[in-house]
Design an enzyme around this catalytic site. Structure first.
Site, PDB file in Angstrom:
ATOM      1  N   ASP A   1       0.809  -1.221   0.000  1.00 54.10           N
ATOM      2  CA  ASP A   1       0.000   0.000   0.000  1.00 54.10           C
ATOM      3  C   ASP A   1       0.843   1.272   0.000  1.00 54.10           C
ATOM      4  OD1 ASP A   1      -2.621  -0.975  -0.168  1.00 54.10           O
ATOM      5  OD2 ASP A   1      -2.656  -1.470   1.961  1.00 54.10           O
TER       6      ASP A   1
ATOM      7  N   ASP B   1      -6.515  -4.987  -4.491  1.00 56.54           N
ATOM      8  CA  ASP B   1      -6.260  -3.611  -4.063  1.00 56.54           C
ATOM      9  C   ASP B   1      -4.989  -3.038  -4.678  1.00 56.54           C
ATOM     10  OD1 ASP B   1      -7.436  -5.479  -2.198  1.00 56.54           O
ATOM     11  OD2 ASP B   1      -7.570  -3.901  -0.692  1.00 56.54           O
TER      12      ASP B   1
END
Length: 377
Positions: A98, A159
């Site tokens: 991330d 994601d």
């Protein structure tokens, strides 16, 4: 993409309302990095939880507001958010897949606006770490670090499609193709192993560490294996669209449209998006973040297409954004959040609360509709 007069008026008025509220909120929360709210007041993850994956979105909101208004307060808050994240750059346990969510809306956005060399340095450090997570047998970027009893070394998640733009930016910035080559390899793998024939998406896919072969998929934050977690659908929709924008590869556009068409076909009449498109019929749990993120992707697709197809994508985005603005936004200026009824994961104990990335993508979608967006991804 073409809005009619009524839609232009609605988009401007809604953005004006958001901007008016955020001016009050920013002053109250200027020293925080929020994730959610408690009784309408932002929490703060800028201390022990500085590594939390959402900690770039507040800075991203402030850069969008700076682009909209030119007010120095927003720039100062965004820069403060960026500096606080330096604690992560020297802690391997706080760097993961991330990195894009943390440093694209902060350091890279700062560099795009100001050409600050320190921000460029931060972005490239984060990109280098993200690239280092690449498994060249399976052609995927590893998700997460070690935690709990599960072995995550062979795991990848949908994601990560939204983190690939950090690698595309690094290649554009340095002229070194290694970063974009890794991003393309991961996107190719995601298109093959995550996106099903009907346009729905897996959340987690496990690969064999040595052979690179797909082992199995997991339900992850959705209802279960083989289900359709809506925020994952929105990451796929927007993520493949962004990979097309960066590479011009028509295969990514085709994948984004397949996911978009599936998403649109499953939007309820109300415009409110469930946590999982395949959750039990007696479950009414919503995730407003999925609606906001998908709307951003659909608006970008509408820009890429013409005629009827463009209109279909734009209308779907406007339907969801309109439903959010009418019934899921907390317009009270004494409350810090915008969206309510956001859900992180289907099987969590807590559901339908405020989450900062829901607010970010709602703002970004409105900025797109008004032609005022600072491009972050």
């Amino acid at each position: 993409m073409q809005l009619n007069g009524q839609e232009i008026k609605w988009a401007k008025e809604t953005l004006d309302r958001v901007a008016h509220k955020l001016e009050r909120v920013a002053e109250r929360s200027k020293d925080k990095i929020p994730y959610t709210t408690l009784h309408g007041v932002h929490d703060d993850k800028s201390g022990e939880e500085i590594g939390w994956w959402t900690n770039g979105f507040w800075g991203g909101m402030m850069w969008q507001m700076y682009a909209l208004t030119g007010k120095e307060l927003y720039k100062e808050i965004a820069e403060d958010n960026e500096r606080k994240l330096d604690a992560c750059l020297m802690d391997i346990n706080r760097l993961d897949h991330d990195n894009g969510f943390r440093w694209l809306p902060t350091a890279v956005a700062d560099y795009r606006v100001t050409k600050n060399p320190a921000s460029r340095n931060r972005g490239l450090l984060a990109a280098g770490n993200l690239a280092g997570r690449f498994n060249n047998r399976g052609n995927f970027i590893r998700a997460w670090n070690d935690w709990g009893p599960d072995d995550h070394r062979g795991w990848a998640i949908i994601d990560c499609m939204m983190n690939l733009p950090l690698l595309y930016w690094a290649s554009e910035e340095t002229g070194d193709p290694r970063f974009s080559q890794i991003a393309v390899s991961h996107a190719d793998t995601a298109g093959k192993s995550f996106i099903r024939g009907d346009g729905s998406s897996n959340h987690i896919v496990e690969f064999d560490l040595e052979t690179g072969e797909m082992v199995k998929s997991y339900g992850g934050q959705g209802f279960g294996e083989g289900s359709s977690w809506t925020r994952g659908q929105s990451w796929a929709l927007y993520g493949f669209t962004l990979s097309h924008l960066h590479t011009k590869n028509p295969a990514y556009l085709a994948t984004a449209e397949r996911v978009a068409n599936y998403f649109i076909a499953n939007i309820p009449e109300s415009g409110f998006i469930p946590v999982d498109f395949r959750q039990p019929v007696d479950v009414a749990l919503e995730d407003s973040t999925a609606a906001a993120i998908a709307s951003c992707g659909l608006i970008e697709l509408a820009k890429l297409k013409e005629g009827r197809q463009s209109r279909i994508y734009l209308s779907a985005a406007l339907k969801m954004l309109g439903a959010l603005a009418e019934e899921r936004v907390r317009w009270n200026e004494e409350e810090d959040n915008l969206l309510e009824k956001c859900t992180a994961a289907y099987h969590d104990q807590e559901h339908e609360f405020s989450i900062i990335y829901g607010d970010y993508y709602f703002l970004e979608a409105l900025m797109k509709l008004n032609g005022r967006e600072l491009f972050i991804w």
